[in-house]
Design an enzyme around this catalytic site. Structure first.
Site, PDB file in Angstrom:
ATOM      1  N   SER A   1       1.687  -4.829  -1.906  1.00  0.00           N
ATOM      2  CA  SER A   1       2.370  -4.448  -0.672  1.00  0.00           C
ATOM      3  C   SER A   1       1.604  -3.332   0.015  1.00  0.00           C
ATOM      4  O   SER A   1       0.923  -2.540  -0.647  1.00  0.00           O
ATOM      5  CB  SER A   1       3.794  -3.964  -0.986  1.00  0.00           C
TER       6      SER A   1
ATOM      7  N   TYR B   1      10.352   1.289  -5.438  1.00  0.00           N
ATOM      8  CA  TYR B   1       9.663   0.075  -5.002  1.00  0.00           C
ATOM      9  C   TYR B   1       8.214   0.382  -4.639  1.00  0.00           C
ATOM     10  O   TYR B   1       7.285  -0.302  -5.088  1.00  0.00           O
ATOM     11  CB  TYR B   1      10.384  -0.532  -3.798  1.00  0.00           C
TER      12      TYR B   1
END
Length: 254
Positions: free
Chosen positions: A138, A151
């Site tokens: 990501s 996260y």
């Protein structure tokens, strides 16, 4: 890497970005696409099969949080059937900073364990043929969304792991690169929990900014697969594909 006639394993290939990427992969004509996912979706598998009847699409249930030994057993079943596998895509991910342990288990440990398991079949030191790994990380691995620090940290860890895999390629024969999507319109980002509720509107705030569709992301994902650059850090953001130059601030010297 030309996708045509290749054997590909796709972990979490039925998710938002995953499913559109599976569609684009099938259009490119691999010999086999093996999808490993936690929840079976017969309609999605049927759609992929109909999209290109020349491609063999198979599904196995798989939870990335199982022990490495269980993953190795599943991979043996797949390798016994296909004989060779060219590409492993690790795509499992969750976005919920309420679930600290599970976030780390799925987003980071699951990627490490699945990769570790396939090394038993690919590692050239064991007589293996080598292979290619594409890890979905990501852009939060570059710079965190600080309201979801768990996260973001899990994705930074996955990115670091992938960069190390690439440097180990001369030893193992296994190359690797990372796929780092920006904010993409998926169910993952429509509603999620921030750490300790520091920002209850984090999902809403992110979606106020420009995003990309899952199809745009998937099409660029396929371009990255075809480029097949060991060590590449691909940013897939706003419908564009860009190779990131990583800044080195320290070197172990070994």
């Amino acid at each position: 890497m030309a996708i045509a006639n290749k054997n590909i394993i796709f972990v979490a290939g039925l998710g938002g970005i995953g499913f559109d990427t599976s569609r684009e992969i099938v259009k490119s004509g691999p010999k086999n696409l093996v999808i490993l996912d936690r929840i079976e979706n017969p309609a999605a598998i049927a759609e992929l099969k109909a999209l290109n009847p020349k491609v063999t699409v198979t599904f196995y249930p798989y939870d990335v949080t199982v022990p490495v030994a269980e993953t190795t057993k599943l991979l043996k079943t797949i390798f016994d059937k296909l004989k060779t596998v060219d590409l492993l895509i690790n795509g499992a991910g969750i976005l919920d900073d309420y679930q600290i342990e599970r976030t780390i288990a799925v987003n980071f440990t699951g990627t490490v364990n699945t990769t570790t398991a396939i090394m038993a079949f690919w590692d050239k030191r064991k007589g293996g043929p080598g292979g290619v790994i594409a890890n979905i990380c990501s852009v939060t691995g570059f710079n965190a969304i600080y309201q979801v620090p768990v996260y973001s940290a899990s994705k930074a860890a996955a990115l670091s792991f992938t960069n190390s895999l690439a440097k180990l390629a001369p030893i193992t024969g296994v190359t690797a690169y990372s796929i780092n999507p920006g904010i993409t319109k998926t169910t993952l980002v429509h509603k999620f929990n921030s750490w300790l509720d520091v920002e209850p509107r984090v999902a809403e705030l992110l979606l106020e900014h420009p995003t990309q569709t899952t199809l745009q992301c998937a099409q660029n994902f396929v371009k990255a697969i075809e480029a097949n650059q060991n060590g590449a850090i691909w940013k897939l953001d706003l419908g564009r594909l860009e190779a990131i130059e990583w800044t080195k601030h320290w070197d172990s010297g070994i």
